[in-house]
Design an enzyme around this catalytic site. Structure first.
Site, mmCIF file in Angstrom:
data_model
loop_
_atom_site.group_PDB
_atom_site.id
_atom_site.type_symbol
_atom_site.label_atom_id
_atom_site.label_comp_id
_atom_site.label_asym_id
_atom_site.label_seq_id
_atom_site.Cartn_x
_atom_site.Cartn_y
_atom_site.Cartn_z
ATOM 1 N N SER A 185 4.859 -1.786 -0.127
ATOM 2 C CA SER A 185 2.951 -1.429 -0.293
ATOM 3 C C SER A 185 3.761 -0.544 -1.643
ATOM 4 O O SER A 185 1.891 -0.319 -2.635
ATOM 5 C CB SER A 185 2.087 -0.071 0.378
ATOM 6 O OG SER A 185 3.030 0.709 0.781
ATOM 7 N N HIS A 213 0.594 -6.221 3.737
ATOM 8 C CA HIS A 213 0.258 -6.278 1.832
ATOM 9 C C HIS A 213 0.801 -8.073 1.209
ATOM 10 O O HIS A 213 0.552 -8.746 0.881
ATOM 11 C CB HIS A 213 0.999 -5.288 0.965
ATOM 12 C CG HIS A 213 0.184 -3.899 0.234
ATOM 13 N ND1 HIS A 213 -0.762 -3.638 -0.198
ATOM 14 C CD2 HIS A 213 0.437 -3.812 1.393
ATOM 15 C CE1 HIS A 213 -1.272 -2.780 0.040
ATOM 16 N NE2 HIS A 213 -0.527 -1.990 1.183
ATOM 17 N N LYS A 244 -6.863 -5.753 4.791
ATOM 18 C CA LYS A 244 -6.719 -6.086 3.180
ATOM 19 C C LYS A 244 -7.363 -7.603 2.846
ATOM 20 O O LYS A 244 -8.603 -7.342 2.446
ATOM 21 C CB LYS A 244 -4.998 -5.874 2.902
ATOM 22 C CG LYS A 244 -5.124 -4.377 3.168
ATOM 23 C CD LYS A 244 -3.934 -3.846 3.018
ATOM 24 C CE LYS A 244 -3.570 -2.243 3.245
ATOM 25 N NZ LYS A 244 -2.102 -1.398 3.755
HETATM 26 C C1 LIG Z 1 -1.883 -0.480 4.018
HETATM 27 C C2 LIG Z 1 -0.718 -0.858 5.393
HETATM 28 C C3 LIG Z 1 -0.985 -0.177 6.704
HETATM 29 C C4 LIG Z 1 -2.518 -0.010 7.102
HETATM 30 O O1 LIG Z 1 -3.146 -0.893 7.125
HETATM 31 P P1 LIG Z 1 -4.571 0.048 8.027
HETATM 32 O O2 LIG Z 1 -4.856 -1.440 8.617
HETATM 33 O O3 LIG Z 1 -5.256 -0.199 6.528
HETATM 34 O O4 LIG Z 1 -4.350 1.300 8.753
HETATM 35 C C5 LIG Z 1 0.127 -0.455 7.943
HETATM 36 N N1 LIG Z 1 0.810 -0.393 7.127
HETATM 37 C C6 LIG Z 1 1.188 -1.179 5.221
HETATM 38 C C7 LIG Z 1 2.667 -1.581 4.753
HETATM 39 C C8 LIG Z 1 -0.358 -1.055 4.907
HETATM 40 O O5 LIG Z 1 0.117 -1.018 3.871
#
Ligand SMILES: *Cc1c(COP(=O)(O)O)cnc(C)c1O
Length: 400
Positions: A185, A213, A244
């Site tokens: 990330s 991601h 996302k």
């Molecule tokens: C954003 C993210 C999460 C968390 O997801 P949410 O639905 O925002 O809680 C978990 N793992 C990774 C690698 C992320 O980038």
């Protein structure tokens, strides 16, 4: 010392180190443009809206329709919170991920906690990449298993650490897990999945990949890292988020039915939290359908936009981390400088996040741009120009 005083002192120290975090108010009027309270407009290069589906008319329409079934689910999945839509979405996610089954959690964060907590025992060992997402780190923290951190993407270090533990006497029921982000990330690089699969097989480890991601970004139909490497059948557990590219909220885990059945019975974040609302589920479901039906269009647009911005910044002399994903880090170093850079851009109507410790190691503070398929070429060219000019000015001012 009174608690309030102690906290005030700590906050002061955070501020002195230029690491104070504050919440900004924003309203998105399109996937890439937000306004503040004074109606000032910002072009946003800081959201995870990779495909821009948050404002797609069909997604909005499905969310509105689902409100007819109530604005909240008012119960956990095991009591009253499993709507028709939730089960349909789980089927679609399993299909999309080429797995037997899938299970929705309330966030991606809770999915990592819930999976790592439930599947591991005190005799188990988890091998976790040093740059894994905070939710994996926290998931490791709440398990009773032993956790070994291997150097970022370093297969040799991983193998050494596995061999060290293999030399120890493990219980017969002990399990080994390897857990990694698919696309990391903060750096935007891709996990070395073929090598990880080999190691997982050689040492009989359960391989878990977090594709938060990667979905909507890489792989066939945008289905993520395993698909990108053609290794869908080789990854034991795939975790993802609906928040996302899928333009909604929630998380999910996809894998064999036995994992899902076990999680339903043992995963506390799944069992003891109220289910997502019908409209949240419906919007994710529609976003997934749009992605699957138009994946060529969206992936190509996202890839072209990413290439355009990467090229512009590189030619402008910025220290971007090389790669192919829409996460573009510009390494600055000091936290104060990264904040100054981001604040100056904000004044000029460009919203980019400054990422500072503890999100990244000390001395590697950065600007982190995220590109969306919804950005226009004009937005990218204009922002690229402003980012390059602003950095030149800051450098001159500071004699860097
Ligand atoms: C954003 C993210 C999460 C968390 O997801 P949410 O639905 O925002 O809680 C978990 N793992 C990774 C690698 C992320 O980038």
């Amino acid at each position: 010392m009174k608690l309030e005083e102690k906290l005030k002192e700590e906050l002061k120290a955070i501020e002195n180190n230029e690491l104070k975090r504050e919440i900004n108010e924003l309203r998105f009027i399109s996937p890439t443009v937000a306004i503040d309270k004074n109606n000032k407009k910002y072009t946003v290069f800081a959201s995870n809206n990779y495909l821009g589906l948050t404002h797609h008319p069909n997604v909005i329409e499905e969310a509105k329709k689902a409100c007819n079934f109530g604005t909240g689910s008012t119960g956990s999945r095991l009591t009253t919170g499993t709507s028709f839509e939730a089960l349909e979405l789980e089927k679609k996610l399993a299909n999309f991920k080429h797995t037997e089954s899938s299970l929705i959690f309330n966030t991606g964060y809770m999915t990592n906690l819930g999976v790592l907590y439930a599947l591991t025992d005190p005799n188990d060992i988890i091998f976790s990449d040093a740059l894994n997402h905070a939710s994996i780190i926290d998931g490791c923290k709440i398990t009773k298993a032993t956790v070994k951190i291997y150097k970022h993407k370093d297969i040799e270090d991983l193998e050494n650490k596995i061999q060290e533990t293999d030399n120890r006497k493990l219980e017969e029921t002990s399990q080994k897990f390897i857990v990694t982000d698919g696309i990391f990330s903060m750096d935007g690089d891709i996990a070395p999945l073929p090598e990880l699969v080999k190691i997982a097989k050689k040492y009989n480890c359960c391989l878990i990949i977090d594709d938060a991601h990667a979905v909507g970004v890489i792989g066939k139909n945008g289905s993520g890292t395993a698909s990108y490497f053609g290794l869908e059948k080789e990854v034991d557990i795939q975790i993802g988020t609906l928040s996302k590219a899928l333009a909604s909220e929630g998380g999910y885990v996809a894998g064999k039915q036995v994992f899902i059945d076990y999680l339903i019975n043992k995963s506390r974040p799944f069992i003891f939290s109220t289910a997502l609302s019908p409209s949240t589920i419906a919007s994710a479901k529609e976003a997934l359908a749009i992605l699957e039906n138009n994946s060529n269009y969206y992936l190509e647009k996202l890839s072209n936009n990413t290439k355009m911005m990467r090229k512009l910044l590189e030619e402008g002399g910025l220290a971007i981390v090389d790669g192919e994903t829409p996460i573009i880090p510009i390494i600055i170093g000091s936290a104060g400088l990264a904040t100054e850079f981001a604040d100056t851009l904000l004044n000029k109507g460009i919203l980019v996040s400054a990422i500072r410790p503890p999100s990244v190691p000390k001395g590697s503070s950065r600007l982190r741009l995220t590109i969306s398929a919804a950005h226009s070429s004009e937005q990218i060219v204009n922002a690229g120009k402003i980012i390059i000019e602003t950095w030149k000015k800051i450098k001159n001012k500071r004699n860097l």
